[in-house]
Design a protein around this motif. Structure first.
Motif, PDB file in Angstrom:
ATOM      1  N   GLY A   4      -2.098   7.976  -3.575  1.00  0.00           N
ATOM      2  CA  GLY A   4      -0.986   7.671  -2.680  1.00  0.00           C
ATOM      3  C   GLY A   4      -0.140   6.499  -3.142  1.00  0.00           C
ATOM      4  N   GLN A   5      -0.545   5.861  -4.257  1.00  0.00           N
ATOM      5  CA  GLN A   5       0.185   4.734  -4.839  1.00  0.00           C
ATOM      6  C   GLN A   5       0.169   3.474  -3.955  1.00  0.00           C
ATOM      7  N   TYR A   6      -0.746   3.428  -2.984  1.00  0.00           N
ATOM      8  CA  TYR A   6      -0.825   2.258  -2.109  1.00  0.00           C
ATOM      9  C   TYR A   6      -1.248   1.007  -2.868  1.00  0.00           C
ATOM     10  N   TYR A   7      -2.076   1.190  -3.879  1.00  0.00           N
ATOM     11  CA  TYR A   7      -2.632   0.055  -4.617  1.00  0.00           C
ATOM     12  C   TYR A   7      -1.554  -0.787  -5.295  1.00  0.00           C
ATOM     13  N   SER A  28       1.723   5.756  11.038  1.00  0.00           N
ATOM     14  CA  SER A  28       1.375   7.139  10.704  1.00  0.00           C
ATOM     15  C   SER A  28       1.257   7.254   9.190  1.00  0.00           C
ATOM     16  N   PRO A  29       0.433   8.184   8.709  1.00  0.00           N
ATOM     17  CA  PRO A  29       0.217   8.328   7.263  1.00  0.00           C
ATOM     18  C   PRO A  29       1.501   8.485   6.461  1.00  0.00           C
ATOM     19  N   ASP A  30       2.490   9.200   7.019  1.00  0.00           N
ATOM     20  CA  ASP A  30       3.719   9.452   6.263  1.00  0.00           C
ATOM     21  C   ASP A  30       4.615   8.209   6.161  1.00  0.00           C
ATOM     22  N   LYS A  31       4.300   7.166   6.937  1.00  0.00           N
ATOM     23  CA  LYS A  31       5.111   5.947   6.890  1.00  0.00           C
ATOM     24  C   LYS A  31       4.349   4.749   6.327  1.00  0.00           C
ATOM     25  N   LEU A  32       3.087   4.951   6.017  1.00  0.00           N
ATOM     26  CA  LEU A  32       2.261   3.842   5.564  1.00  0.00           C
ATOM     27  C   LEU A  32       2.737   3.264   4.236  1.00  0.00           C
ATOM     28  N   GLY A  88       5.545  -5.899   6.693  1.00  0.00           N
ATOM     29  CA  GLY A  88       4.849  -4.661   7.045  1.00  0.00           C
ATOM     30  C   GLY A  88       3.343  -4.811   6.910  1.00  0.00           C
ATOM     31  N   VAL A  89       2.682  -3.694   6.780  1.00  0.00           N
ATOM     32  CA  VAL A  89       1.228  -3.686   6.664  1.00  0.00           C
ATOM     33  C   VAL A  89       0.791  -4.425   5.406  1.00  0.00           C
ATOM     34  N   GLU A  90      -0.266  -5.241   5.547  1.00  0.00           N
ATOM     35  CA  GLU A  90      -0.747  -6.056   4.429  1.00  0.00           C
ATOM     36  C   GLU A  90      -2.114  -5.616   3.909  1.00  0.00           C
ATOM     37  N   GLY A  91      -2.658  -4.562   4.503  1.00  0.00           N
ATOM     38  CA  GLY A  91      -3.947  -4.084   4.031  1.00  0.00           C
ATOM     39  C   GLY A  91      -4.400  -2.842   4.766  1.00  0.00           C
ATOM     40  N   PHE A  92      -5.290  -2.092   4.130  1.00  0.00           N
ATOM     41  CA  PHE A  92      -5.923  -0.942   4.760  1.00  0.00           C
ATOM     42  C   PHE A  92      -7.195  -0.637   3.988  1.00  0.00           C
ATOM     43  N   TYR A  93      -8.016   0.260   4.516  1.00  0.00           N
ATOM     44  CA  TYR A  93      -9.198   0.635   3.747  1.00  0.00           C
ATOM     45  C   TYR A  93      -9.207   2.128   3.505  1.00  0.00           C
TER      46      TYR A  93
END
Length: 342
Positions: A224-227, A197-201, A210-215
């Protein structure tokens, strides 16, 4: 003389309040982040509509977060009983929202990775199939006024990507936008995906295992500071992220022909403004990510060809899941090939 003054005053008062009586405020739901380039362009459109209609048409934007996001807004619209007024007069939905409201548009088919090479191709397809989109949206009681490009999506990953295999070996989050079927479609094409979910990404990308990538469009990845946890950016736009402006058919029918013309002209102007803002915004936030330590992974011509051909073949597997429409995909491919002279 006194009587004439009273009559004149009454007439003046009537004329003075006339614009206020005729003014129509349209409540439009939007997912645009506050103060983003997207939000700015929406407000410019509102100003243009107010100016070009002499103040008769006013826009009031309402964030979708409090309404459960795009899917929540669609659910509210779909529960309106005949004769009951909807809580909003329209919306600026992404392809997800349009697909949820009117699945018959098959609009998510346009999000197949590397289907489009540039904005001109996107506009060409949207214009060509406009009657199809309009028919499907009209059946739901809405009028499609136009499409806006709010950015191009890029892959952000923990490890550099040069080949489809590099991408498929990393765990990706692709369903955070609220569409689990998208994750299933990617799995069918050989990708490793995990529904987050977006709030846990953000927490997931920071966590080992955990997750290793997204677009995402660069603005979201940066804001969102994902980078910071996904420092490699595939320097090849994956697909356009489109937003559509729709307005309730009853509301649209209550607007004068002259004002409709002015509003549609405003939409055309906004479409050009959105594209210019999108290009500037994408570059700005990509540059910011690089300045903060990210690496833009550039593909050679040969690598890009392999990537495009592989993901094009993968689309066949994604179509079998039912998320994408096979005929529409084939029609788009044929149309683009003819345009490219292939």
């Amino acid at each position: 003389m006194k009587l004439r003054f009273i009559i004149f005053s009454m007439l003046f008062a009537c004329v003075a309040v006339l614009p206020a009586q005729q003014a129509k405020t349209l409540k439009i739901a939007t997912v645009a982040p506050s103060r983003s380039a997207w939000d700015v362009q929406e407000r410019i459109l509102a100003q243009d509509w107010a100016k070009d209609t002499g103040g008769a048409i006013q826009l009031q934007f309402m964030g979708t977060n409090a309404m459960g996001g795009e899917t929540g807004v669609v659910q509210k619209l779909n529960t309106i009983r005949p004769g009951q007024k909807a809580p909003i007069d329209g919306a600026i939905f992404t392809s997800l929202g349009i697909a949820t409201l009117a699945p018959e548009t098959h609009i998510l088919t346009t999000a197949v990775p590397f289907m489009f090479r540039d904005q001109d191709e996107v506009d060409f397809v949207l214009d060509t199939f406009a009657p199809t989109f309009q028919k499907a949206i009209s059946a739901k009681g809405y009028v499609l006024l136009g499409w806006f490009n709010v950015g191009w999506a890029y892959f952000y990953t923990k490890k550099p990507v040069h080949t489809p295999a590099d991408l498929k070996t990393q765990k990706l989050s692709v369903a955070g936008i609220g569409l689990p079927q998208l994750s299933d479609a990617f799995k069918a094409a050989g990708f490793r995906t995990e529904d987050i979910s977006p709030d846990k990404l953000l927490q997931s990308v920071k966590t080992p295992g955990g997750v290793e990538g997204f677009y995402s469009i660069p603005m979201y990845a940066y804001a969102g500071q994902y980078y910071k946890s996904l420092p490699y950016i595939l320097d090849a736009p994956i697909c356009p992220v489109m937003a559509a402006l729709i307005i309730s058919a009853p509301v649209w029918s209550g607007i004068s022909a002259a004002h409709k013309t002015a509003m549609l002209n405003g939409v055309k102007k906004a479409q050009a403004n959105f594209i210019a803002a999108q290009r500037s915004s994408d570059k700005e936030y990509l540059d910011r990510c690089v300045e903060d330590g990210c690496t833009l992974v550039k593909l050679t011509a040969a690598e890009r060809k392999v990537m495009e051909e592989t993901l094009s073949k993968d689309a066949a597997a994604m179509i079998k899941t039912g998320l994408l429409d096979e005929k529409f995909y084939a029609d788009i491919e044929a149309l683009l090939k003819r345009r490219r002279g292939e």
